[in-house]
Write a protein that holds these residues in place. Structure first.
Motif, PDB file in Angstrom:
ATOM      1  N   PHE A   1      26.211   4.589 -97.080  1.00  0.00           N
ATOM      2  CA  PHE A   1      26.269   3.994 -98.412  1.00  0.00           C
ATOM      3  C   PHE A   1      25.018   3.172 -98.679  1.00  0.00           C
ATOM      4  N   ALA A   2      24.327   3.523 -99.757  1.00  0.00           N
ATOM      5  CA  ALA A   2      23.192   2.735-100.222  1.00  0.00           C
ATOM      6  C   ALA A   2      23.732   1.634-101.128  1.00  0.00           C
ATOM      7  N   VAL A   3      23.372   0.389-100.834  1.00  0.00           N
ATOM      8  CA  VAL A   3      23.923  -0.766-101.540  1.00  0.00           C
ATOM      9  C   VAL A   3      22.794  -1.677-102.010  1.00  0.00           C
ATOM     10  N   ASP A   4      22.861  -2.109-103.267  1.00  0.00           N
ATOM     11  CA  ASP A   4      22.010  -3.177-103.796  1.00  0.00           C
ATOM     12  C   ASP A   4      22.910  -4.365-104.088  1.00  0.00           C
ATOM     13  N   ALA A   5      22.550  -5.522-103.569  1.00  0.00           N
ATOM     14  CA  ALA A   5      23.341  -6.732-103.777  1.00  0.00           C
ATOM     15  C   ALA A   5      22.478  -7.813-104.394  1.00  0.00           C
ATOM     16  N   GLU A   6      23.087  -8.652-105.215  1.00  0.00           N
ATOM     17  CA  GLU A   6      22.374  -9.800-105.771  1.00  0.00           C
ATOM     18  C   GLU A   6      22.068 -10.802-104.669  1.00  0.00           C
ATOM     19  N   GLY A   7      20.869 -11.360-104.704  1.00  0.00           N
ATOM     20  CA  GLY A   7      20.521 -12.400-103.756  1.00  0.00           C
ATOM     21  C   GLY A   7      19.487 -11.958-102.743  1.00  0.00           C
ATOM     22  N   HIS A   8      19.073 -12.892-101.910  1.00  0.00           N
ATOM     23  CA  HIS A   8      18.000 -12.719-100.933  1.00  0.00           C
ATOM     24  C   HIS A   8      18.576 -12.865 -99.529  1.00  0.00           C
ATOM     25  N   ILE A   9      18.009 -12.171 -98.573  1.00  0.00           N
ATOM     26  CA  ILE A   9      18.525 -12.230 -97.209  1.00  0.00           C
ATOM     27  C   ILE A   9      18.525 -13.651 -96.668  1.00  0.00           C
TER      28      ILE A   9
ATOM     29  N   GLY B   1      23.014 -13.531 -96.089  1.00  0.00           N
ATOM     30  CA  GLY B   1      22.778 -13.398 -94.658  1.00  0.00           C
ATOM     31  C   GLY B   1      24.073 -13.260 -93.880  1.00  0.00           C
ATOM     32  N   GLU B   2      25.088 -14.068 -94.229  1.00  0.00           N
ATOM     33  CA  GLU B   2      26.356 -13.978 -93.521  1.00  0.00           C
ATOM     34  C   GLU B   2      27.066 -12.662 -93.816  1.00  0.00           C
ATOM     35  N   ALA B   3      26.942 -12.163 -95.045  1.00  0.00           N
ATOM     36  CA  ALA B   3      27.529 -10.862 -95.364  1.00  0.00           C
ATOM     37  C   ALA B   3      26.895  -9.756 -94.509  1.00  0.00           C
ATOM     38  N   LEU B   4      25.578  -9.810 -94.367  1.00  0.00           N
ATOM     39  CA  LEU B   4      24.892  -8.795 -93.560  1.00  0.00           C
ATOM     40  C   LEU B   4      25.273  -8.908 -92.093  1.00  0.00           C
TER      41      LEU B   4
ATOM     42  N   LEU C   1      33.122  -3.606 -98.342  1.00  0.00           N
ATOM     43  CA  LEU C   1      32.999  -4.342 -99.596  1.00  0.00           C
ATOM     44  C   LEU C   1      33.496  -5.773 -99.468  1.00  0.00           C
ATOM     45  N   GLN C   2      34.512  -5.978 -98.629  1.00  0.00           N
ATOM     46  CA  GLN C   2      35.051  -7.324 -98.477  1.00  0.00           C
ATOM     47  C   GLN C   2      34.040  -8.286 -97.864  1.00  0.00           C
ATOM     48  N   GLU C   3      33.135  -7.761 -97.029  1.00  0.00           N
ATOM     49  CA  GLU C   3      32.125  -8.639 -96.440  1.00  0.00           C
ATOM     50  C   GLU C   3      31.258  -9.277 -97.536  1.00  0.00           C
ATOM     51  N   PHE C   4      31.033  -8.535 -98.609  1.00  0.00           N
ATOM     52  CA  PHE C   4      30.307  -9.095 -99.748  1.00  0.00           C
ATOM     53  C   PHE C   4      31.224  -9.958-100.613  1.00  0.00           C
ATOM     54  N   ALA C   5      32.428  -9.445-100.890  1.00  0.00           N
ATOM     55  CA  ALA C   5      33.305 -10.101-101.858  1.00  0.00           C
ATOM     56  C   ALA C   5      33.728 -11.493-101.417  1.00  0.00           C
ATOM     57  N   VAL C   6      34.094 -11.654-100.135  1.00  0.00           N
ATOM     58  CA  VAL C   6      34.614 -12.953 -99.702  1.00  0.00           C
ATOM     59  C   VAL C   6      33.521 -14.014 -99.709  1.00  0.00           C
ATOM     60  N   ARG C   7      32.264 -13.607 -99.760  1.00  0.00           N
ATOM     61  CA  ARG C   7      31.157 -14.564 -99.785  1.00  0.00           C
ATOM     62  C   ARG C   7      30.540 -14.691-101.174  1.00  0.00           C
TER      63      ARG C   7
END
Length: 311
Positions: free
Chosen positions: A241-249, A255-258, A214-220
């Motif tokens: 874990f299936a995850v939906d995140a706001e934004g585009h790759i 991209g950096e989170a991924l 989760l931190q990979e998403f949160a810090v960005r």
């Protein structure tokens, strides 16, 4: 591959078919009902169909596990569109049936939590048995195997039934989200109101393992819209874990989170970046300071200058 054929969770008369028919391209495609979500998606994998529309999330019950599991396993597929459809059920019966005649009812398993309170209040002694889909439940009523089925009122004519009660829902404004799935290809260009879906596997079970993801998403500054754990089949306690995140790759923050997730997860499956249904760029909340593409680019250029001694 048949470029003109779309499959969907059938038979005819499902909410999935109703959702598919809201897409403009559906008018020029051959729409083929399938007996299950895996069958609809396997037709895409085999090249028998260009795409499949399947349910993936319900506002009452959460994720549709058969779809999440099928997208997480097998030959990779990609989500290209989503459709959100308001859901209200009708109690479909054979002509002449009264409410007092209903002793057995059926419907899709996802439907049951959405009508549970109504069923308890109106038909407390009725026996429920799940069907492969709501429309399949209507077919079973037509064949005389059940007294009534919870399905869309629009399915009544297809199966020679009539809606005994309409507009049944325990939760106001209930919705189901459907996704159009095809074979992997380059995602469509970002719209400013996009969603990115992935499946993540934990490397090992240790305190804070999920927090690390989760931190990979949160810090960005990437907002999560859905996170659901699913067993991997490798034993008790093994989950993905299936995850939906706001934004585009293509957004720098996403991209950096991924990339960060790819470094710490043994497996990451990208399921697509696609427009959010019913949302425009003007509706999307402002980004947290420091998370825009321009700020990521500026930081990268500063680092390059520092490495070159140009600070």
């Amino acid at each position: 591959m048949s470029a003109t054929r779309y499959t969907y969770l059938g038979p005819e008369g499902t909410f999935t078919e109703a959702a598919l028919r809201t897409l403009p391209e559906a008018a020029t495609r051959e729409l083929v009902p399938m007996v299950s979500v895996p069958a609809a998606l396997d037709a895409v994998r085999s090249g028998e169909a260009a795409a499949a529309l399947v349910p993936i999330e319900n506002s009452v019950e959460g994720g549709v596990t058969s779809t999440l599991d099928e997208l997480a396993s097998g030959e990779p597929l990609m989500i290209y569109r989503e459709v959100v459809l308001p859901i209200a059920f009708a109690l479909l019966v054979r002509p002449g049936t009264k409410l007092s005649d209903v002793k057995t009812v059926t419907g899709h398993p996802v439907a049951q939590p959405q009508v549970r309170n109504w069923l308890r209040a109106q038909l407390p002694d009725a026996l429920w048995e799940s069907a492969a889909s709501n429309a399949d439940g209507a077919r079973l009523v037509q064949e005389g195997r059940f007294d009534a089925a919870f399905a869309g009122a629009f399915a009544a004519a297809t199966y020679g039934l009539e809606p005994l009660v309409s507009e049944i829902h325990d939760a106001e404004n209930a919705e189901t989200r459907f996704v159009l799935v095809g074979r992997p290809a380059r995602p469509a260009s970002p719209t400013g109101a996009d969603k990115t879906s992935v499946v993540l596997w934990l490397g090992d079970d240790h305190p804070g393992a999920l927090l690390e993801l989760l931190q990979e998403f949160a810090v960005r500054g990437v907002n999560l819209m859905l996170i659901q754990s699913r067993p991997t089949g490798a034993g008790i306690g093994n989950y993905c874990f299936a995850v939906d995140a706001e934004g585009h790759i293509s957004d720098r923050r996403v991209g950096e989170a991924l990339m960060g997730l790819k470094r710490i997860c043994p497996k990451v499956r990208f399921l697509g970046s696609y427009p959010r249904a019913g949302v425009s760029a003007a509706d999307v909340r402002r980004l947290r300071p420091g998370t825009s593409d321009a700020e990521f680019i500026d930081a990268a250029e500063w680092l390059a200058r520092s490495q070159d001694g140009r600070t």
